[in-house]
Design a protein around this motif. Structure first.
Motif, PDB file in Angstrom:
ATOM      1  N   ARG A 201       0.833  -1.204   0.000  1.00 50.43           N
ATOM      2  CA  ARG A 201       0.000   0.000   0.000  1.00 50.43           C
ATOM      3  C   ARG A 201       0.871   1.260   0.000  1.00 50.43           C
ATOM      4  N   GLN A 202       1.908   1.243   0.799  1.00 50.09           N
ATOM      5  CA  GLN A 202       2.789   2.406   0.882  1.00 50.09           C
ATOM      6  C   GLN A 202       3.576   2.610  -0.407  1.00 50.09           C
ATOM      7  N   ALA A 203       3.935   1.515  -1.059  1.00 48.73           N
ATOM      8  CA  ALA A 203       4.802   1.602  -2.230  1.00 48.73           C
ATOM      9  C   ALA A 203       4.044   1.856  -3.527  1.00 48.73           C
ATOM     10  N   ARG A 204       2.727   1.625  -3.540  1.00 51.65           N
ATOM     11  CA  ARG A 204       1.980   1.653  -4.804  1.00 51.65           C
ATOM     12  C   ARG A 204       2.161   2.954  -5.593  1.00 51.65           C
ATOM     13  N   PRO A 205       1.955   4.150  -5.000  1.00 51.75           N
ATOM     14  CA  PRO A 205       2.124   5.373  -5.806  1.00 51.75           C
ATOM     15  C   PRO A 205       3.555   5.565  -6.295  1.00 51.75           C
ATOM     16  N   LEU A 206       4.520   5.171  -5.470  1.00 52.01           N
ATOM     17  CA  LEU A 206       5.919   5.285  -5.897  1.00 52.01           C
ATOM     18  C   LEU A 206       6.214   4.332  -7.050  1.00 52.01           C
ATOM     19  N   LEU A 207       5.621   3.137  -7.006  1.00 52.45           N
ATOM     20  CA  LEU A 207       5.833   2.176  -8.083  1.00 52.45           C
ATOM     21  C   LEU A 207       5.239   2.672  -9.398  1.00 52.45           C
ATOM     22  N   TRP A 208       4.019   3.203  -9.358  1.00 51.91           N
ATOM     23  CA  TRP A 208       3.401   3.683 -10.591  1.00 51.91           C
ATOM     24  C   TRP A 208       4.168   4.869 -11.156  1.00 51.91           C
ATOM     25  N   ALA A 209       4.700   5.705 -10.282  1.00 52.50           N
ATOM     26  CA  ALA A 209       5.554   6.793 -10.763  1.00 52.50           C
ATOM     27  C   ALA A 209       6.820   6.240 -11.410  1.00 52.50           C
ATOM     28  N   LEU A 210       7.368   5.188 -10.822  1.00 47.94           N
ATOM     29  CA  LEU A 210       8.566   4.554 -11.381  1.00 47.94           C
ATOM     30  C   LEU A 210       8.267   3.949 -12.743  1.00 47.94           C
ATOM     31  N   TYR A 211       7.111   3.271 -12.877  1.00 46.81           N
ATOM     32  CA  TYR A 211       6.736   2.702 -14.175  1.00 46.81           C
ATOM     33  C   TYR A 211       6.662   3.802 -15.238  1.00 46.81           C
ATOM     34  N   ALA A 212       6.028   4.934 -14.871  1.00 44.25           N
ATOM     35  CA  ALA A 212       5.879   6.036 -15.826  1.00 44.25           C
ATOM     36  C   ALA A 212       7.241   6.606 -16.221  1.00 44.25           C
TER      37      ALA A 212
END
Length: 399
Positions: A201-212
């Protein structure tokens, strides 16, 4: 890693990236003129066959996890490397367009799956302080393939086109044999369900930013990957031989780039190293816009060549930082990142080719778009880095 050292496993994963990406993808570029000259296929069909590998790469990235759920890790990795090797031998006999397309597609599937699975199988078993350099060593195989595309393939072609395909197949078999006994048999222990859910849950927004950011980076590299030689040869009027020399520099950068970026990550952490890498890439892609002559073009070729494979260990390491102690989640996230990279690289290739045609051959516009894409990726990562730092500060217990 019982019975197998971390560096032995790293060597196996390096061989996998060399076979699946370095050779299966990049060796086709110098083979293309010979295929047309030998009248195996016409120019349009030959280019279409080159795209088959890219389509297979995307499919392999998507299929990697489902395949891994059915076939045990070491067996699957060995099978994928063998498939890439067999594809070279199959392409030595161009029975039909469909035959050739099928084997180029299969080699791409093998490469995409190996990109997702090889490093994530090995790195959980590498001590954390050495994961950057180990990851860099793994993806140095991609750079070695780029370098080989400009050196080994022309030598093999002296013996004929069939001999070149078979020679590459033999090299893949040799690398497969070297890697065969080096894969770890056991998986890293999964994270506890409660801890895993909270971390995700904590990592999800950071991961999607990383994918982008990773996908935008892929688009930003396209001008050099597709147009560098043509820009020097025709845009600057220097001729094809001079253009090819810049591609050799590009390949030299690709050999050392992953190791240097991995070493940097071990010293600074993957997040700061990734942001620095994006900044340096933006400068490298923008250098042809400045009209500074040969020294700037040499530097640009080396920088961008270094980060074609050099960005990969940084993004994978960042995934592992965001999802620690959960190998399954790391593989899932890395599969998504690889898929996004493949999609935007393909879209960037087609899109920039269209723009180049519609703009009357404006090379500067291509480099400008590439620079903009990487700067946007850097902006995303910079903002997310600030948010991550603030989140950690707020979650830290007060003294």
């Amino acid at each position: 890693m019982p019975g197998i050292s971390a560096w032995r496993a790293t060597l196996s994963a390096c061989c996998a990236s060399l076979v699946g990406i370095g050779l299966a993808r990049f060796a086709y570029t110098p083979l293309l003129p010979a295929i047309i000259e030998a009248q195996w296929f016409g120019p349009e069909a030959a280019a279409y066959l080159g795209a088959a590998n890219l389509a297979g790469y995307l499919a392999g990235a998507l299929l990697a996890r489902p395949m891994a759920a059915v076939i045990a890790g070491p067996a699957l990795l060995r099978g994928l490397m063998l498939l890439a090797a067999i594809a070279f031998f199959a392409c030595a006999t161009p029975l039909s367009l469909a035959w050739f397309f099928t084997w180029r597609l299969l080699s791409g599937i093998a490469g995409g799956a190996l990109m997702v699975l090889a490093a994530t199988t090995v790195l959980p078993h590498v001590p954390s302080p050495r994961r950057g350099i180990a990851s860099g060593a793994i993806f140095a195989g991609v750079g070695l393939g780029i370098a080989a595309s400009g050196t080994l393939v022309p030598l093999l072609l002296r013996q004929g086109l069939v001999a070149a395909w078979c020679g590459l197949g033999l090299l893949c078999l040799l690398l497969t044999a070297i890697a065969w006994t080096g894969w770890p048999a056991s998986s890293a222990a999964p994270a506890a369900p409660q801890a895993r859910s909270r971390a995700h849950r904590q990592a999800r927004p950071l991961l999607w930013a990383l994918y982008a950011a990773y996908a935008l980076n892929a688009a930003g590299l396209v001008p050099h990957m597709l147009f560098l030689v043509d820009y020097v040869a025709r845009g600057l009027g220097e001729g094809l031989a001079t253009g090819a020399q810049y591609w050799v520099l590009f390949g030299l950068g690709a050999v050392v780039g992953p190791v240097l970026s991995g070493h940097l990550a071990d010293r600074t952490g993957f997040g700061p190293a990734l942001r620095l890498a994006l900044l340096v890439q933006a400068i490298g892609v923008a250098l042809p816009l400045l009209g500074l002559g040969t020294p700037a073009l040499i530097l640009s070729s080396l920088i961008v060549g270094a980060f074609v494979p050099g960005i990969v260990p940084l993004v994978l390491g960042r995934v592992q930082e965001l999802l620690p102690h959960d190998a399954a989640a790391q593989k899932a996230a890395w599969s998504k990142a690889t898929t996004g990279f493949a999609l935007l690289q393909a879209a960037g290739g087609y899109g920039l080719t269209f723009i180049f045609s519609e703009s009357g051959g404006d090379y500067r516009l291509l480099f400008l778009i590439g620079t903009g894409a990487i700067l946007l990726a850097l902006t995303i990562e910079f903002i997310m880095g600030i948010l991550e730092r603030d989140r950690r500060r707020l979650s830290r217990p007060e003294a």
